[in-house]
Design an enzyme around this catalytic site. Structure first.
Site, short mmCIF file in Angstrom:
data_model
loop_
_atom_site.label_atom_id
_atom_site.label_comp_id
_atom_site.label_asym_id
_atom_site.label_seq_id
_atom_site.Cartn_x
_atom_site.Cartn_y
_atom_site.Cartn_z
CB THR A 1 39.41 42.40 35.21
OG1 THR A 1 40.15 44.24 34.92
CG2 THR A 1 37.74 42.19 36.17
CE1 TYR B 1 40.92 43.74 29.01
CE2 TYR B 1 42.31 42.57 27.17
CZ TYR B 1 41.20 43.17 27.55
OH TYR B 1 39.97 43.22 27.39
CG HIS C 1 38.21 40.96 31.87
ND1 HIS C 1 37.27 41.69 32.44
CD2 HIS C 1 39.56 42.00 31.43
CE1 HIS C 1 37.92 42.90 31.94
NE2 HIS C 1 39.06 43.24 32.15
CD GLN D 1 38.09 50.66 29.72
OE1 GLN D 1 37.74 50.54 30.98
NE2 GLN D 1 38.83 49.83 30.13
CE1 TYR E 1 39.93 50.14 23.63
CE2 TYR E 1 38.26 51.17 23.00
CZ TYR E 1 39.12 49.37 22.67
OH TYR E 1 38.52 49.31 21.74
CE LYS F 1 41.20 50.32 33.36
NZ LYS F 1 40.62 49.29 33.02
CG ASP G 1 45.80 46.70 35.48
OD1 ASP G 1 45.97 45.55 35.70
OD2 ASP G 1 44.91 47.41 34.65
CG ASP H 1 42.95 48.81 37.68
OD1 ASP H 1 42.66 50.51 37.56
OD2 ASP H 1 42.64 48.69 35.90
MN MN Z 1 42.89 46.45 35.51
#
Ligand code: MN
Length: 423
Positions: free
Chosen positions: A357, A136, A141, A248, A252, A261, A134, A241
């Site tokens: 996202t 970013y 975002h 999170q 994280y 996730k 994934d 996702d």
């Molecule tokens: Mn994501």
């Protein structure tokens, strides 16, 4: 090789409404099941699917030298692995068979054996996903999240404009549209001065993303250049996702997302080929500062894909909560793949790489509830009068995506999943 199937003037003998995602210019690939077929590869046209295995057995692909059982595998991996020249020939051939001016299939007695209503079949996951990454890569975002969780003055971390940030996710819990899953449980720390607590996630969120599917294996030690990246990308799907924001926030640092996730992700069932998306390419984001040479590219590498998210509470109508577009991406797929492999990391057919996202600059274009409600501060009003800060139990989240230009529409269908109460 010429992509005949992209000709905007083609018309099909199968009725396709102007709003359909599945025009004759699309020809996506998927896997379906019904009482006759355990798992057959298919394409979509209008409200129908065309069974590629049955068509192959009836000789419609006889000039293409395809393995006999290529369309009756559980997944499309072996088909994709035949390579783009072959899959492109297959897509062109399907386009011919569905063309109004072609008589081979449209008047055949066995037509109804291979053309089935989409509403009467069930779509399965199209590929075996070995690895899932994934990214970013949407600047709006990343900026929104940075403002909320770190420092509004320095929302982007120093590396963000120099490399497409990503993490390795979990492939086992990626499911195809139409599934449901239980609200995740875990640790969170709602009060900074108290110890962490355990329980069902309170801030369950979607992330509006797309994902691309690797079409070619590479060896360890080898890298894929931005210039060659498109040869290694078979096509795209919509990707939700799912994210547990409270889990999170607490977990994280320092290694990134983990249990927030990996409990579920949802994909749309049709792989829209990169070929079919080619006419909708658009200019990439102006990247400043200039990126390192291995990340530079030429040409129009963004894609104009309209994206939409709807929330449907139980027993009532869905409300549109976000309208975004894939073209807002800062980093392109070609850059993501070049970066992913620049260290010699190998990729395999069926690997899935999600965009991150996808948010636009406007408030209604944000790709998560976290941003749309600004961490719950501005709840969204639903059509049924209820409000949402995040996703409730028994809500269904539906994502849609489509390209549209000069009367041609190429879309992804739906990416949909329902949240059940925690077990
Ligand atoms: Mn994501």
């Amino acid at each position: 090789m010429e992509i005949k199937a992209n000709n905007p003037n083609l018309k099909s003998w199968v009725e396709v409404s102007a709003q359909s995602d599945f025009s004759i210019q699309n020809i996506p690939f998927g896997i379906y099941t019904d009482k006759e077929a355990t798992h057959h590869a298919c394409t979509a046209i209008g409200e129908y699917i065309l069974d590629l295995h049955e068509a192959h057995q009836l000789g419609y692909f006889k000039d293409l030298n395809l393995p006999n059982a290529i369309f009756s595998q559980k997944h499309l991996n072996d088909f994709i692995a035949l390579g783009k020249e072959t899959t492109r020939r297959v897509r062109n051939r399907i386009s011919d068979l569905l063309n109004l001016e072609n008589n081979e299939l449209q008047h055949a007695a066995h037509k109804n054996k291979i053309l089935k209503k989409q509403s009467e079949v069930r779509m399965l996951i199209p590929v075996h996903i070995g690895d899932y990454t994934d990214f970013y890569s949407s600047i709006d975002h990343a900026t929104n999240v940075g403002k909320m969780f770190r420092d509004p003055e320095n929302a982007l971390l120093p590396n963000w404009k120099h490399l497409p940030v990503g993490y390795h996710g979990r492939a086992s819990s990626i499911r195809v549209s139409g599934h449901s899953f239980h609200r995740p449980k875990g640790q969170s720390k709602p009060n900074p001065n108290e110890p962490p607590v355990f329980g069902p996630c309170k801030l369950l969120d979607f992330e509006l993303e797309t994902a691309f599917i690797i079409g070619k294996n590479t060896e360890m030690g080898h890298s894929i250049s931005t210039e060659k990246a498109d040869d290694s990308i078979f096509g795209m799907v919509l990707f939700n996702d799912w994210s547990a924001r409270d889990i999170q926030t607490w977990e994280y640092v320092p290694l990134g997302p983990f249990l927030a996730k990996n409990f579920a992700s949802t994909i749309s069932p049709w792989i829209v080929t990169l070929d079919a998306l080619e006419p909708f390419r658009t200019k990439g984001y102006e990247q400043e500062p200039k990126v390192l040479p291995y990340l530079q590219y030429t040409g129009n590498k963004n894609i104009d894909i309209n994206l939409e998210v709807l929330i449907q509470p139980e027993n009532t109508d869905a409300t549109v909560v976000s309208e975004s577009n894939y073209k807002y991406m800062y980093w392109t797929m070609e850059q993501q793949l070049a970066h992913h492999t620049v260290n010699g990391c190998n990729v395999q057919v069926g690997d899935m790489m999600a965009s991150g996202t996808i948010s636009g600059t406007e408030k209604h274009q944000f790709g998560s509830m976290l941003e749309l409600t600004w961490r719950g501060a501005n709840p969204i009003k639903m059509n049924d009068g209820s409000e949402r800060k995040f996703i409730n139990d028994n809500d269904t989240v539906i994502m849609k995506g489509w390209c549209q230009k000069e009367g041609v529409r190429v879309g992804f269908g739906e990416c949909k999943a329902k949240v059940l109460p925690a077990l």
